[in-house]
Design a protein around this motif. Sequence first.
Motif, PDB file in Angstrom:
ATOM      1  N   GLY A  66       0.814  -1.217   0.000  1.00  0.00           N
ATOM      2  CA  GLY A  66       0.000   0.000   0.000  1.00  0.00           C
ATOM      3  C   GLY A  66       0.843   1.261   0.000  1.00  0.00           C
ATOM      4  N   LYS A  67       1.889   1.270   0.785  1.00  0.00           N
ATOM      5  CA  LYS A  67       2.792   2.423   0.828  1.00  0.00           C
ATOM      6  C   LYS A  67       3.487   2.613  -0.513  1.00  0.00           C
ATOM      7  CE  LYS A  67       6.640   4.317   3.541  1.00  0.00           C
ATOM      8  NZ  LYS A  67       7.554   4.061   4.698  1.00  0.00           N
ATOM      9  N   ALA A  68       3.914   1.521  -1.117  1.00  0.00           N
ATOM     10  CA  ALA A  68       4.565   1.593  -2.428  1.00  0.00           C
ATOM     11  C   ALA A  68       3.609   2.125  -3.487  1.00  0.00           C
ATOM     12  CB  ALA A  68       5.089   0.212  -2.820  1.00  0.00           C
ATOM     13  N   PHE A  69       2.358   1.696  -3.435  1.00  0.00           N
ATOM     14  CA  PHE A  69       1.348   2.225  -4.355  1.00  0.00           C
ATOM     15  C   PHE A  69       1.214   3.741  -4.185  1.00  0.00           C
ATOM     16  CE2 PHE A  69      -0.779  -1.941  -5.332  1.00  0.00           C
ATOM     17  CZ  PHE A  69      -0.928  -1.730  -6.697  1.00  0.00           C
ATOM     18  N   ALA A  70       1.194   4.196  -2.940  1.00  0.00           N
ATOM     19  CA  ALA A  70       1.025   5.624  -2.668  1.00  0.00           C
ATOM     20  C   ALA A  70       2.140   6.437  -3.320  1.00  0.00           C
ATOM     21  CB  ALA A  70       0.976   5.868  -1.165  1.00  0.00           C
ATOM     22  N   PHE A  71       3.366   6.005  -3.164  1.00  0.00           N
ATOM     23  CA  PHE A  71       4.498   6.732  -3.744  1.00  0.00           C
ATOM     24  C   PHE A  71       4.463   6.680  -5.271  1.00  0.00           C
ATOM     25  CE2 PHE A  71       6.282   6.819   0.477  1.00  0.00           C
ATOM     26  CZ  PHE A  71       7.107   7.928   0.473  1.00  0.00           C
ATOM     27  N   SER A  94       2.517  10.701   4.646  1.00  0.00           N
ATOM     28  CA  SER A  94       2.109  11.910   3.922  1.00  0.00           C
ATOM     29  C   SER A  94       3.270  12.888   3.779  1.00  0.00           C
ATOM     30  CB  SER A  94       0.948  12.594   4.632  1.00  0.00           C
ATOM     31  OG  SER A  94      -0.186  11.769   4.695  1.00  0.00           O
ATOM     32  N   GLU A  95       3.990  13.106   4.855  1.00  0.00           N
ATOM     33  CA  GLU A  95       5.119  14.046   4.822  1.00  0.00           C
ATOM     34  C   GLU A  95       6.228  13.529   3.914  1.00  0.00           C
ATOM     35  OE1 GLU A  95       5.238  17.087   6.031  1.00  0.00           O
ATOM     36  OE2 GLU A  95       3.143  16.779   6.629  1.00  0.00           O
ATOM     37  N   SER A  96       6.449  12.222   3.932  1.00  0.00           N
ATOM     38  CA  SER A  96       7.494  11.639   3.070  1.00  0.00           C
ATOM     39  C   SER A  96       7.136  11.830   1.598  1.00  0.00           C
ATOM     40  CB  SER A  96       7.662  10.146   3.377  1.00  0.00           C
ATOM     41  OG  SER A  96       8.124   9.945   4.686  1.00  0.00           O
ATOM     42  N   ILE A  97       5.863  11.630   1.272  1.00  0.00           N
ATOM     43  CA  ILE A  97       5.424  11.792  -0.116  1.00  0.00           C
ATOM     44  C   ILE A  97       5.522  13.256  -0.532  1.00  0.00           C
ATOM     45  CG2 ILE A  97       3.441  11.638  -1.675  1.00  0.00           C
ATOM     46  CD1 ILE A  97       2.540   9.173  -0.071  1.00  0.00           C
ATOM     47  N   LYS A  98       5.079  14.166   0.325  1.00  0.00           N
ATOM     48  CA  LYS A  98       5.107  15.590  -0.005  1.00  0.00           C
ATOM     49  C   LYS A  98       6.534  16.113  -0.162  1.00  0.00           C
ATOM     50  CE  LYS A  98       0.703  16.860   2.156  1.00  0.00           C
ATOM     51  NZ  LYS A  98       0.048  17.577   3.285  1.00  0.00           N
ATOM     52  N   SER A  99       7.456  15.552   0.630  1.00  0.00           N
ATOM     53  CA  SER A  99       8.849  15.991   0.520  1.00  0.00           C
ATOM     54  C   SER A  99       9.456  15.589  -0.822  1.00  0.00           C
ATOM     55  CB  SER A  99       9.684  15.395   1.660  1.00  0.00           C
ATOM     56  OG  SER A  99       9.774  13.982   1.540  1.00  0.00           O
ATOM     57  N   LYS A 100       8.912  14.529  -1.415  1.00  0.00           N
ATOM     58  CA  LYS A 100       9.424  14.047  -2.709  1.00  0.00           C
ATOM     59  C   LYS A 100       8.603  14.571  -3.868  1.00  0.00           C
ATOM     60  CE  LYS A 100      11.292   9.821  -4.724  1.00  0.00           C
ATOM     61  NZ  LYS A 100      11.491   8.358  -4.536  1.00  0.00           N
ATOM     62  N   TYR A 101       7.290  14.676  -3.664  1.00  0.00           N
ATOM     63  CA  TYR A 101       6.382  15.170  -4.714  1.00  0.00           C
ATOM     64  C   TYR A 101       5.555  16.310  -4.122  1.00  0.00           C
ATOM     65  CZ  TYR A 101       7.699  10.534  -6.385  1.00  0.00           C
ATOM     66  OH  TYR A 101       8.409   9.415  -6.761  1.00  0.00           O
ATOM     67  N   GLY A 102       6.135  17.481  -4.122  1.00  0.00           N
ATOM     68  CA  GLY A 102       5.578  18.613  -3.387  1.00  0.00           C
ATOM     69  C   GLY A 102       4.202  19.060  -3.826  1.00  0.00           C
ATOM     70  N   SER A 103       3.837  18.809  -5.062  1.00  0.00           N
ATOM     71  CA  SER A 103       2.537  19.285  -5.558  1.00  0.00           C
ATOM     72  C   SER A 103       1.381  18.350  -5.207  1.00  0.00           C
ATOM     73  CB  SER A 103       2.593  19.459  -7.079  1.00  0.00           C
ATOM     74  OG  SER A 103       2.859  18.214  -7.718  1.00  0.00           O
ATOM     75  N   TYR A 261       6.971  -4.441  -7.013  1.00  0.00           N
ATOM     76  CA  TYR A 261       5.628  -4.947  -7.285  1.00  0.00           C
ATOM     77  C   TYR A 261       4.705  -3.816  -7.725  1.00  0.00           C
ATOM     78  CZ  TYR A 261       1.009  -6.817  -6.996  1.00  0.00           C
ATOM     79  OH  TYR A 261      -0.278  -7.168  -7.340  1.00  0.00           O
ATOM     80  N   ALA A 262       4.727  -2.691  -7.007  1.00  0.00           N
ATOM     81  CA  ALA A 262       3.810  -1.585  -7.311  1.00  0.00           C
ATOM     82  C   ALA A 262       4.051  -1.036  -8.714  1.00  0.00           C
ATOM     83  CB  ALA A 262       3.958  -0.479  -6.275  1.00  0.00           C
ATOM     84  N   ARG A 263       5.315  -0.926  -9.130  1.00  0.00           N
ATOM     85  CA  ARG A 263       5.613  -0.434 -10.477  1.00  0.00           C
ATOM     86  C   ARG A 263       5.017  -1.365 -11.528  1.00  0.00           C
ATOM     87  NH1 ARG A 263      10.750   0.711  -8.264  1.00  0.00           N
ATOM     88  NH2 ARG A 263      11.570  -1.237  -9.112  1.00  0.00           N
ATOM     89  N   ALA A 264       5.166  -2.670 -11.306  1.00  0.00           N
ATOM     90  CA  ALA A 264       4.593  -3.639 -12.246  1.00  0.00           C
ATOM     91  C   ALA A 264       3.069  -3.591 -12.203  1.00  0.00           C
ATOM     92  CB  ALA A 264       5.090  -5.046 -11.903  1.00  0.00           C
ATOM     93  N   ALA A 265       2.509  -3.419 -11.012  1.00  0.00           N
ATOM     94  CA  ALA A 265       1.053  -3.445 -10.842  1.00  0.00           C
ATOM     95  C   ALA A 265       0.357  -2.325 -11.598  1.00  0.00           C
ATOM     96  CB  ALA A 265       0.710  -3.359  -9.356  1.00  0.00           C
ATOM     97  N   LEU A 266       0.958  -1.142 -11.615  1.00  0.00           N
ATOM     98  CA  LEU A 266       0.322  -0.003 -12.275  1.00  0.00           C
ATOM     99  C   LEU A 266       0.165  -0.238 -13.779  1.00  0.00           C
ATOM    100  CD1 LEU A 266       1.887   3.142 -10.544  1.00  0.00           C
ATOM    101  CD2 LEU A 266      -0.230   1.939 -10.005  1.00  0.00           C
ATOM    102  N   ARG A 267       1.077  -1.007 -14.379  1.00  0.00           N
ATOM    103  CA  ARG A 267       1.012  -1.272 -15.823  1.00  0.00           C
ATOM    104  C   ARG A 267      -0.169  -2.155 -16.196  1.00  0.00           C
ATOM    105  NH1 ARG A 267       4.338  -4.469 -17.762  1.00  0.00           N
ATOM    106  NH2 ARG A 267       4.018  -3.828 -19.926  1.00  0.00           N
ATOM    107  N   TRP A 268      -0.726  -2.870 -15.233  1.00  0.00           N
ATOM    108  CA  TRP A 268      -1.809  -3.817 -15.517  1.00  0.00           C
ATOM    109  C   TRP A 268      -3.196  -3.245 -15.257  1.00  0.00           C
ATOM    110  CZ3 TRP A 268      -1.611  -9.113 -17.045  1.00  0.00           C
ATOM    111  CH2 TRP A 268      -0.330  -9.579 -17.326  1.00  0.00           C
TER     112      TRP A 268
END
Length: 319
Positions: A66-71, A94-103, A261-268
């Motif tokens: 789930g965390k990997a999907f979020a990122f 949330s803070e970790s994601i915002k620090s990497k993807y600020g928008s 796994y998450a990277r592969a999952a999004l393609r499907w």
Amino acid sequence: MAEYILEQLKSQPSWLLLPITLGFLSLLKFAFSILKWVYVNFIRPGKNLKKYGSWALITGPTDGIGKAFAFQLARKGFNLILVGRHPSKLEEVSESIKSKYGSTQIRNVVVDFSGDLNDGVSRIKEVIQGLDVGLLINNVGVSYPYARFLHEVDDKLLSDLIKVNVEGTTKVTQAVLPGMVERKRGAIVNIGSGAAIVIPSDPLYSVYAATKAYVDQFSRCLYVEYKKSGIDVQCQVPLYVATKMASIRRSSFFVPSTDGYARAALRWIGYEPRCTPYWPHSILWALAYSLPESFIDTWRLKFCLGIRKRGQLKDSKKE
């Protein structure tokens, strides 16, 4: 060459032509299956997920898949609704994601899926009101601490398995669907398990496997129900992934990291109603299907008995 082969076939007895034809068709079918496998795993492009909407709702986002999907979804420009039971962990992610993807816009919803689920779902409905939620990742789930016979499963664990894996997935889906139906677009991804689909049985994890079998059939039915409404429903069936739930710390060729796994999952997403996105898992799936069920049952029982023994030893040391 073709004429020579045709002449040879004509010279064969008529009774032999039927098995030759069936053999050729079987070979053709096998070749087509291989080509299709190569295409969907290595060539077919992933869909533009933003066409479903600008917000993604993820349950169980504070750890593991789930965390990997979020990122990964934040990287693709989605705004996120993170649903979990620990406020501090939600805030940390949330803070970790915002620090990497600020928008990225993020809204946290505290829901204990083993607690008052109706109240939690009501909070989800309040938060998603008016938002273009195009993607739902039903990832939250619980399993056994370690393998055990059904008569050893305590009432709390039994209740949690059914409430989180079955009721939680169902009610969150029901809460998000009306908006998708109204907008005539959306995608729902339910995380299943190879324990319910790939292997014929999962002894000593019977209730967990049964709840994931529910998720699989639930997904397939919704896929048929809502396909004409522009909503794609899919059950993803991972095998082992390096997570705390699986008690696997290191990734390997057949055991991907959560990010892998998450990277592969999004393609499907948006394609087949049931899939195993990480391609090495499909090799294991094919191997499992080629072996006698009795062999797999015996092997799996021995494997799980070993897990049970190690779990009991850990419990005895704690005491």
